[in-house]
Enzyme design. Structure first.
Site, PDB file in Angstrom:
ATOM      1  N   ASP A 180       0.850  -1.186   0.000  1.00  0.00           N
ATOM      2  CA  ASP A 180       0.000   0.000   0.000  1.00  0.00           C
ATOM      3  C   ASP A 180       0.888   1.239   0.000  1.00  0.00           C
ATOM      4  O   ASP A 180       2.115   1.117  -0.004  1.00  0.00           O
ATOM      5  CB  ASP A 180      -0.922   0.004   1.242  1.00  0.00           C
ATOM      6  CG  ASP A 180      -0.147   0.124   2.545  1.00  0.00           C
ATOM      7  OD1 ASP A 180       1.098   0.182   2.512  1.00  0.00           O
ATOM      8  OD2 ASP A 180      -0.792   0.168   3.611  1.00  0.00           O
ATOM      9  N   ASP A 213       1.426   4.670   2.349  1.00  0.00           N
ATOM     10  CA  ASP A 213       1.037   5.236   3.650  1.00  0.00           C
ATOM     11  C   ASP A 213       1.452   6.702   3.727  1.00  0.00           C
ATOM     12  O   ASP A 213       2.575   7.051   3.360  1.00  0.00           O
ATOM     13  CB  ASP A 213       1.758   4.482   4.782  1.00  0.00           C
ATOM     14  CG  ASP A 213       1.556   2.973   4.710  1.00  0.00           C
ATOM     15  OD1 ASP A 213       0.465   2.518   5.056  1.00  0.00           O
ATOM     16  OD2 ASP A 213       2.498   2.249   4.315  1.00  0.00           O
ATOM     17  N   ASP A 224      -3.281   4.182   2.864  1.00  0.00           N
ATOM     18  CA  ASP A 224      -3.612   4.458   4.274  1.00  0.00           C
ATOM     19  C   ASP A 224      -3.249   5.900   4.604  1.00  0.00           C
ATOM     20  O   ASP A 224      -2.142   6.352   4.279  1.00  0.00           O
ATOM     21  CB  ASP A 224      -2.814   3.541   5.217  1.00  0.00           C
ATOM     22  CG  ASP A 224      -3.318   2.106   5.197  1.00  0.00           C
ATOM     23  OD1 ASP A 224      -4.387   1.857   4.619  1.00  0.00           O
ATOM     24  OD2 ASP A 224      -2.625   1.242   5.768  1.00  0.00           O
TER      25      ASP A 224
HETATM   26  N1  DCT Z   1       3.045  -1.243  11.794  1.00  0.00           N
HETATM   27  C1  DCT Z   1       3.386  -1.737  13.047  1.00  0.00           C
HETATM   28  N2  DCT Z   1       2.789  -2.866  13.500  1.00  0.00           N
HETATM   29  C2  DCT Z   1       1.889  -3.524  12.737  1.00  0.00           C
HETATM   30  C3  DCT Z   1       1.534  -3.039  11.478  1.00  0.00           C
HETATM   31  C4  DCT Z   1       2.143  -1.883  11.019  1.00  0.00           C
HETATM   32  O1  DCT Z   1       4.203  -1.155  13.735  1.00  0.00           O
HETATM   33  N3  DCT Z   1       1.322  -4.627  13.218  1.00  0.00           N
HETATM   34  C5  DCT Z   1       3.690  -0.026  11.306  1.00  0.00           C
HETATM   35  C6  DCT Z   1       4.983  -0.348  10.658  1.00  0.00           C
HETATM   36  C7  DCT Z   1       4.767  -0.083   9.216  1.00  0.00           C
HETATM   37  C8  DCT Z   1       3.596   0.874   9.169  1.00  0.00           C
HETATM   38  O2  DCT Z   1       2.863   0.635  10.358  1.00  0.00           O
HETATM   39  C9  DCT Z   1       2.766   0.727   7.936  1.00  0.00           C
HETATM   40  O3  DCT Z   1       2.229  -0.586   7.838  1.00  0.00           O
HETATM   41  P1  DCT Z   1       2.282  -1.426   6.495  1.00  0.00           P
HETATM   42  O4  DCT Z   1       1.862  -0.606   5.346  1.00  0.00           O
HETATM   43  O5  DCT Z   1       1.531  -2.690   6.763  1.00  0.00           O
HETATM   44  O6  DCT Z   1       3.822  -1.810   6.391  1.00  0.00           O
HETATM   45  P2  DCT Z   1       4.932  -1.362   5.370  1.00  0.00           P
HETATM   46  O7  DCT Z   1       6.212  -1.466   6.089  1.00  0.00           O
HETATM   47  O8  DCT Z   1       4.578  -0.065   4.760  1.00  0.00           O
HETATM   48  O9  DCT Z   1       4.901  -2.540   4.314  1.00  0.00           O
HETATM   49  P3  DCT Z   1       4.388  -2.499   2.797  1.00  0.00           P
HETATM   50  O10 DCT Z   1       5.536  -1.980   2.025  1.00  0.00           O
HETATM   51  O11 DCT Z   1       4.059  -3.910   2.451  1.00  0.00           O
HETATM   52  O12 DCT Z   1       3.195  -1.608   2.748  1.00  0.00           O
HETATM   53 MG    MG Z   2       2.785   0.251   3.695  1.00  0.00          MG
END
Ligand code: DCT
Ligand code: MG
Length: 499
Positions: free
Chosen positions: A334, A336, A423
């Site tokens: 996604d 963010d 997000d």
């Molecule tokens: N986060 C966290 N604990 C979780 C889920 C998320 O601390 N259980 C934090 C760390 C990353 C951030 O929120 C954004 O979440 P994601 O979009 O799921 O992770 P990402 O690292 O951006 O991975 P991706 O590249 O797949 O989106």
């Molecule tokens: Mg992400």
């Protein structure tokens, strides 16, 4: 070998005759005089630990003199610390305890100096090691991801992929403890600057349990691990992987569907007895697009759209990319973003206005808006919750390909747009640094930051605040650097947080 003498030769001391710079009232343990090594620990952390120890009745000297019985260092490898100590010209250095911070933290927790044990001692490197093979000394690897620098350049991918498959199956089996064990092991290996060549290379590394070591050994000996191969070929694993790849489907729902004998996404869609919630329905509807990675060019295009949209609400909105892309990833599941407005309270209507405007533009395919439940008076929270309390939304946007740099309007898919998961989170401006640090990830890095704060510093950290239990105060921060400084940690850049 570890020297036992300093522990048993604790000299009985009297209270220092001269008044120290900070009077040490209520000193309880006259036989112990602590000196905290500032190098690598930093001035503010040293000051903090000094007052903490003094408040518990310990004698802490600011100068390294012969009065000192316990020298405490943090993050100093023996081969750096000992030459420095020797330069200080301290008599009886060999009879002084030279200790790692673990002795100090255990003592603080116990409220008294705990007996010095082998694992506390920073041992003097042997002469042989110093003179013959000075370059082989491996810098100590911390058990905490927030004290390691982990870039995307993973030198041990074969090993970490295998450990992560094991972590995944543990997660599917709801075995959190084992799952975390494999994730921690994988995370340590990701931080290493060079590939391991044999099991012996892993000696001394933290977080590698017996099971992880057995996997590593088998991969070195046989090229792969049979347990991992079995899992990868297993129907249940493959099906749960497939089901959880749908937006809104977690391991519990996936398991439920698997137990009902369902094996494909088509079977789920055509089973009229299955009720999908709104998020899952959108997950299936846009599966073809959102199961593909979001590219960095697509994330940038989304950032521009959000910026333009939010600007109608207020010209002062700042959009900060966070999540995986801020750690240097070029693909993500996604995109963010954190949205902030300087004026306190003004952020409240921000996300609803952005969502309305995205809908008016005809590019909102799905939205799940969550109102803020942030309440400063309810902090600090003793229990970390997976989600923070800020106003946020989980979206699926219709991204026109013409907005994406380097993209053809119709790249053979018969339509000129792609559904993209986005997000957004909108914290109050004074919470920005905590929110950014929490959302920047990686998940493993975040976990260890909070664990480090709690266990090593007696502080509570979450996406909202940092609270010091020793002084019962909230520590303010404008930037991520401020938070690292409060925690006495070297600053780790976002691209080094891919733990
Ligand atoms: N986060 C966290 N604990 C979780 C889920 C998320 O601390 N259980 C934090 C760390 C990353 C951030 O929120 C954004 O979440 P994601 O979009 O799921 O992770 P990402 O690292 O951006 O991975 P991706 O590249 O797949 O989106
Ligand atoms: Mg992400």
């Amino acid at each position: 070998m570890f020297q036992t003498t300093p522990c048993t030769l604790l000299k009985k001391r009297q209270r220092p005759e001269s008044t120290p710079a900070h009077p040490q009232e209520g000193m309880k343990f006259g036989e112990v005089t602590v000196y905290l090594v500032e190098r690598r620990m930093g001035t503010s952390r040293r000051k903090f630990l000094t007052s903490l120890a003094r408040s518990k009745g310990f004698c802490v000297d600011n100068t390294l003199s012969s009065k000192v019985t316990h020298i405490v260092a943090e993050g100093n490898p023996a081969n750096e610390l000992w030459p420095w100590l020797q330069e200080q010209g301290l008599p009886h250095l060999d009879n002084t305890n030279v200790l790692d911070i673990t002795w100090f933290t255990e003592s603080m927790r116990a409220g008294r100096p705990v007996p010095v044990e082998a694992q506390h001692c920073i041992q003097k490197p042997s002469l042989e090691l110093e003179t013959c093979v000075p370059d082989i000394s491996v810098p100590a690897v911390s058990q905490y991801a927030c004290q390691r620098r982990t870039t995307l350049d993973n030198q041990n991918k074969l090993l970490t992929d295998a450990l992560e498959v094991l972590a995944e199956i543990c997660e599917f089996n709801d075995n959190k403890g084992r799952c975390l064990g494999f994730r921690r092991a994988a995370s340590v290996l990701k931080s290493l600057p060079t590939p391991l060549r044999r099991l012996q290379d892993a000696e001394g590394l933290p977080c590698l349990g017996e099971e992880s070591k057995a996997v590593i050994e088998e991969i070195f000996e046989c090229g792969s691990c049979y347990k991992v191969e079995d899992i990868l070929a297993d129907e249940r694993y493959q099906t749960l992987k497939l089901f959880t790849s749908v937006f809104g489907v977690g391991p519990k729902t996936a398991e439920k569907w698997y137990r009902r004998g369902l094996r494909s996404l088509e079977q789920i869609c055509s089973d009229s007895s299955i009720h999908l919630n709104r998020m899952q329905a959108a997950g299936f509807l846009y599966y073809e697009d959102i199961s593909k990675p979001v590219t960095i060019a697509e994330a940038k295009a989304v950032g521009c759209i959000i910026k333009e949209t939010a600007s109608y609400f207020s010209s002062c909105v700042t959009i900060t990319p966070t999540g995986g892309f801020c750690r240097g990833k070029v693909f993500g599941h996604d995109a963010d973003f954190i949205l902030t407005i300087p004026e306190p309270g003004k952020e409240n209507g921000l996300l609803p206005a952005v969502i309305d405007s995205l809908r008016d533009q005809g590019i909102l395919l799905y939205s799940d808006f969550q109102e803020s439940t942030f309440d400063l008076s309810k902090l600090p929270s003793r229990h970390f919750e997976a989600m923070d309390h800020f106003q946020k939304c989980f979206l699926i946007l219709k991204l026109k390909l013409e907005r994406v740099e380097g993209q053809q309007a119709d790249s053979g898919r018969g339509r000129d747009w792609k559904a993209v998961r986005v997000d957004l989170v909108a914290p109050p401006a004074d919470r920005f640094a905590f929110c950014l640090l929490g959302w920047s990830g990686s998940t493993q890095f975040e976990r260890d930051l909070r664990r480090f704060a709690r266990l090593e510093r007696g502080m509570l950290l979450d996406n909202h605040a940092l609270y010091d239990k020793a002084t019962n105060t909230f520590l303010q921060a404008k930037t991520e650097e401020d938070i690292f400084t409060h925690l006495g940690l070297d600053y780790i850049e976002p691209w080094q947080r891919n733990a």
